[in-house]
Design a protein around this motif. Structure first.
Motif, PDB file in Angstrom:
ATOM      1  N   ASP A 111      43.765  40.194  36.033  1.00 20.87           N
ATOM      2  CA  ASP A 111      43.866  40.292  37.489  1.00 20.87           C
ATOM      3  C   ASP A 111      45.346  40.344  37.859  1.00 20.87           C
ATOM      4  O   ASP A 111      46.043  39.322  37.783  1.00 20.87           O
ATOM      5  N   PRO A 112      45.867  41.519  38.247  1.00 16.59           N
ATOM      6  CA  PRO A 112      47.300  41.655  38.552  1.00 16.59           C
ATOM      7  C   PRO A 112      47.774  40.662  39.615  1.00 16.59           C
ATOM      8  O   PRO A 112      48.936  40.251  39.612  1.00 16.59           O
ATOM      9  N   THR A 113      46.888  40.233  40.490  1.00 16.31           N
ATOM     10  CA  THR A 113      47.309  39.335  41.568  1.00 16.31           C
ATOM     11  C   THR A 113      47.535  37.903  41.090  1.00 16.31           C
ATOM     12  O   THR A 113      48.151  37.101  41.801  1.00 16.31           O
ATOM     13  N   ALA A 172      52.152  28.884  30.839  1.00 13.97           N
ATOM     14  CA  ALA A 172      52.397  30.326  30.914  1.00 13.97           C
ATOM     15  C   ALA A 172      51.198  31.133  31.381  1.00 13.97           C
ATOM     16  O   ALA A 172      51.365  32.195  31.996  1.00 13.97           O
ATOM     17  N   ALA A 173      49.985  30.675  31.085  1.00 14.52           N
ATOM     18  CA  ALA A 173      48.788  31.466  31.375  1.00 14.52           C
ATOM     19  C   ALA A 173      48.448  31.434  32.871  1.00 14.52           C
ATOM     20  O   ALA A 173      48.760  30.455  33.564  1.00 14.52           O
ATOM     21  N   PRO A 174      47.802  32.464  33.373  1.00 17.00           N
ATOM     22  CA  PRO A 174      47.452  32.499  34.795  1.00 17.00           C
ATOM     23  C   PRO A 174      46.362  31.488  35.130  1.00 17.00           C
ATOM     24  O   PRO A 174      45.547  31.125  34.276  1.00 17.00           O
ATOM     25  N   ASP A 175      46.357  31.054  36.357  1.00 14.41           N
ATOM     26  CA  ASP A 175      45.335  30.112  36.825  1.00 14.41           C
ATOM     27  C   ASP A 175      44.142  30.917  37.316  1.00 14.41           C
ATOM     28  O   ASP A 175      44.068  31.299  38.483  1.00 14.41           O
ATOM     29  N   VAL A 176      43.203  31.178  36.426  1.00 19.82           N
ATOM     30  CA  VAL A 176      42.055  32.023  36.736  1.00 19.82           C
ATOM     31  C   VAL A 176      40.771  31.241  36.514  1.00 19.82           C
ATOM     32  O   VAL A 176      40.764  30.201  35.842  1.00 19.82           O
ATOM     33  N   GLY A 177      39.679  31.770  37.028  1.00 19.63           N
ATOM     34  CA  GLY A 177      38.406  31.091  36.897  1.00 19.63           C
ATOM     35  C   GLY A 177      37.635  31.465  35.658  1.00 19.63           C
ATOM     36  O   GLY A 177      36.780  30.701  35.196  1.00 19.63           O
ATOM     37  N   THR A 178      37.892  32.670  35.097  1.00 13.45           N
ATOM     38  CA  THR A 178      37.123  33.164  33.954  1.00 13.45           C
ATOM     39  C   THR A 178      38.063  33.547  32.817  1.00 13.45           C
ATOM     40  O   THR A 178      39.104  34.185  33.052  1.00 13.45           O
ATOM     41  N   VAL A 179      37.688  33.178  31.596  1.00 13.55           N
ATOM     42  CA  VAL A 179      38.467  33.528  30.402  1.00 13.55           C
ATOM     43  C   VAL A 179      37.548  34.240  29.424  1.00 13.55           C
ATOM     44  O   VAL A 179      36.502  33.694  29.035  1.00 13.55           O
ATOM     45  N   VAL A 212      39.582  42.613  35.508  1.00  8.78           N
ATOM     46  CA  VAL A 212      38.477  41.819  36.051  1.00  8.78           C
ATOM     47  C   VAL A 212      39.090  40.822  37.041  1.00  8.78           C
ATOM     48  O   VAL A 212      40.054  40.126  36.688  1.00  8.78           O
ATOM     49  N   PRO A 213      38.584  40.735  38.246  1.00  6.26           N
ATOM     50  CA  PRO A 213      39.147  39.785  39.214  1.00  6.26           C
ATOM     51  C   PRO A 213      39.075  38.342  38.713  1.00  6.26           C
ATOM     52  O   PRO A 213      38.095  37.931  38.099  1.00  6.26           O
ATOM     53  N   ASP A 214      40.146  37.615  38.965  1.00  5.92           N
ATOM     54  CA  ASP A 214      40.204  36.178  38.665  1.00  5.92           C
ATOM     55  C   ASP A 214      39.873  35.887  37.201  1.00  5.92           C
ATOM     56  O   ASP A 214      39.133  34.959  36.886  1.00  5.92           O
ATOM     57  N   ALA A 215      40.417  36.713  36.275  1.00  6.09           N
ATOM     58  CA  ALA A 215      40.078  36.557  34.851  1.00  6.09           C
ATOM     59  C   ALA A 215      41.284  36.842  33.965  1.00  6.09           C
ATOM     60  O   ALA A 215      42.245  37.501  34.368  1.00  6.09           O
ATOM     61  N   VAL A 245      28.205  46.183  32.178  1.00  2.57           N
ATOM     62  CA  VAL A 245      27.914  44.754  32.166  1.00  2.57           C
ATOM     63  C   VAL A 245      28.926  44.002  33.039  1.00  2.57           C
ATOM     64  O   VAL A 245      28.560  43.079  33.778  1.00  2.57           O
ATOM     65  N   LEU A 246      30.189  44.394  32.986  1.00  4.30           N
ATOM     66  CA  LEU A 246      31.199  43.756  33.812  1.00  4.30           C
ATOM     67  C   LEU A 246      30.940  43.985  35.301  1.00  4.30           C
ATOM     68  O   LEU A 246      31.175  43.094  36.127  1.00  4.30           O
ATOM     69  N   ALA A 247      30.439  45.162  35.628  1.00  6.53           N
ATOM     70  CA  ALA A 247      30.127  45.461  37.037  1.00  6.53           C
ATOM     71  C   ALA A 247      29.022  44.539  37.558  1.00  6.53           C
ATOM     72  O   ALA A 247      29.059  44.098  38.697  1.00  6.53           O
ATOM     73  N   ARG A 248      28.052  44.244  36.675  1.00 10.37           N
ATOM     74  CA  ARG A 248      26.985  43.322  37.091  1.00 10.37           C
ATOM     75  C   ARG A 248      27.512  41.886  37.174  1.00 10.37           C
ATOM     76  O   ARG A 248      27.050  41.088  37.990  1.00 10.37           O
ATOM     77  N   LEU A 249      28.501  41.602  36.310  1.00 11.72           N
ATOM     78  CA  LEU A 249      29.065  40.252  36.268  1.00 11.72           C
ATOM     79  C   LEU A 249      29.942  39.986  37.493  1.00 11.72           C
ATOM     80  O   LEU A 249      29.959  38.900  38.054  1.00 11.72           O
ATOM     81  N   HIS A 250      30.674  41.038  37.905  1.00 15.63           N
ATOM     82  CA  HIS A 250      31.582  40.946  39.054  1.00 15.63           C
ATOM     83  C   HIS A 250      31.307  42.113  39.988  1.00 15.63           C
ATOM     84  O   HIS A 250      32.061  43.101  40.028  1.00 15.63           O
ATOM     85  N   PRO A 251      30.202  42.051  40.745  1.00 16.95           N
ATOM     86  CA  PRO A 251      29.834  43.201  41.596  1.00 16.95           C
ATOM     87  C   PRO A 251      30.880  43.432  42.687  1.00 16.95           C
ATOM     88  O   PRO A 251      31.598  42.549  43.085  1.00 16.95           O
TER      89      PRO A 251
END
Length: 452
Positions: free
Chosen positions: A285-287, A307-314, A329-332, A446-452
């Motif tokens: 997630d570039p943001t 160093a790693a981003p603070d994201v919800g999914t890994v 993938v957003p927030d990943a 599958v990713l589209a279903r995971l993060h619609p």
């Protein structure tokens, strides 16, 4: 048995060379020297000789006579062993006395002479003296805690016999005051003489001096490279790692050794610094990227949280190209897994509270790695490791080289059912769907279903 001497090789009948070889094997595995070193009394060594039976005397009389004469002549020339006889024969050829047993009953020195190992016994005694001296240094310096030795059982005192130099004191501790380090080290040497004899006195002294430094410097933030013993470097430590580990386990209290770390990871097990372990990750997630414009970072595992981003999914990914090409993938974020080596990384606190999705090869070992991952991250989910993905790529199946059949207790019911089908070859012999063979369009769907 009378008559002229005949030189023969009596097939199947025991020769002096056979007996010597048998007893040498006992010497080489340390059986005799360990008994002597622990002060055990000498027990008569006896070998039953296989010689001609009564029925063979008539047909092989000359061979039997030659075999018998050779044994009796050898016994006559040597003061180290006896050869008692037995009576064989009958009506057709009369009774005859033939060698029955080989017997050494003159004590340890007699056995050493027969085996031609007197010089080696003397060298062992020298190595044991060196060991006792090193034990005194450890004790005098207060390096070894007495509590570390309380569980060691020491052999009962018993004086050595014979002319080979031995310790004046007890066989278990040697000269000195019976201090904990001396007792532990010398008792170990007495129990493992064959291993000790593999080293020259100079080499053994370096091993013991290295052990002393390792005991003293553990937990001080040292690298093994810093060992100051002359002639010792990291290659020396690596070459003698198993022996050093055994000596350290002997001398150190349990609390000073990380029992959860195998001896193969020598530095970590004994409290020394080791080469840092690095992990690679990408922000998907570039943001959320902490370093805008930087696509990937490799950092020490201990620096991952900083160093790693603070994201919800890994996403934990096993294939390097899949890891590099994984879509946004957003927030990943994506972490490059490293197979069975993932377990040390997965224990990092950075994973706590995040949704962790593991994607490995769809084969028995892929499920085994998933099972191990859940030992440290119980909530980890599998990703694209399902029956639908497997059956959608039948044209991409390959053969798994060495499938595992281990019991995997942490799989979900659906995962375990598929794992058992792979183990039992329900879809063919050792079916495997490698991660890089899964279609990219399938991944994106599958990713589209995971993060619609």
């Amino acid at each position: 048995m009378g008559g002229g001497a005949v030189k023969v090789k009596a097939s199947g009948w025991t020769t002096l060379a056979d007996v010597r070889a048998r007893l040498r094997r006992r010497w080489e595995n340390g059986q005799y020297l360990a008994a002597w070193a622990r002060g055990e009394p000498f027990e008569t060594v006896e070998v039953v000789l296989r010689g001609p039976a009564a029925g063979e005397l008539a047909n092989r009389f000359d061979e039997a006579r030659a075999w018998s004469r050779e044994w009796l002549a050898a016994a006559g020339r040597s003061a180290d062993f006896r050869v008692p006889t037995r009576t064989v024969g009958g009506r057709s050829i009369g009774t005859n006395e033939i060698p029955a047993r080989f017997v050494v009953d003159g004590g340890w020195d007699t056995l050493w002479r027969f085996l031609q190992v007197t010089a080696e016994v003397r060298r062992f005694t020298e190595l044991r003296d060196i060991t006792a001296g090193e034990g005194h240094i450890l004790s005098a310096a207060g390096v070894v805690e007495a509590s570390a030795m309380e569980r060691r059982e020491v052999a009962a005192p018993d004086p050595h016999e014979g002319t080979v130099p031995g310790f004046r004191g007890t066989p278990a501790t040697g000269p000195g005051d019976g201090s904990a380090a001396v007792t532990a080290l010398v008792d170990w040497v007495n129990t493992h003489p064959a291993r000790v004899l593999q080293h020259s006195p100079e080499q053994w002294a370096r091993i013991l001096a290295t052990t002393r430094w390792l005991v003293r410097e553990r937990g001080m933030g040292r690298y093994l490279r810093q060992v100051p013993v002359p002639g010792v470097d990291t290659k020396f430590i690596e070459a003698h790692r198993a022996l050093l580990a055994e000596l350290l386990d002997l001398l150190l209290p349990d609390g000073a050794v990380d029992q959860a770390v195998p001896r193969a990871q020598f530095a970590r097990r004994y409290g020394f610094r080791s080469q840092p372990v690095y992990t690679r990750f990408r922000s998907l997630d570039p943001t959320s990227n902490r370093l805008p414009g930087v696509g990937e970072l490799s950092v020490r595992v201990e620096d991952l949280a900083a160093a790693a981003p603070d994201v919800g999914t890994v996403f934990v990914l096993e294939n390097e190209i899949t890891y590099l090409a994984f879509p946004d993938v957003p927030d990943a974020a994506a972490v490059f897994g490293g197979g069975y080596g993932l377990s040390g990384l997965a224990a990092h606190l950075w994973f706590a509270g995040r949704r962790v999705l593991y994607w490995g090869d769809l084969d028995t070992h892929g499920f085994a790695i998933l099972d191990r991952l859940r030992a440290e991250i119980p909530g980890a989910k599998s990703f694209l490791m399902d029956r639908a993905t497997l059956l959608a790529h039948t044209d991409q199946w390959v053969r798994e080289p060495s499938p595992t059949r281990s019991s995997l207790a942490r799989l979900t019911p659906d995962e375990d059912e598929l794992y058992q089908d792979l183990v039992s070859h329900a879809y063919g012999n050792a079916v495997r769907l490698e991660q890089e063979r899964v279609g990219f369009q399938h991944l994106e769907a599958v990713l589209a279903r995971l993060h619609p």
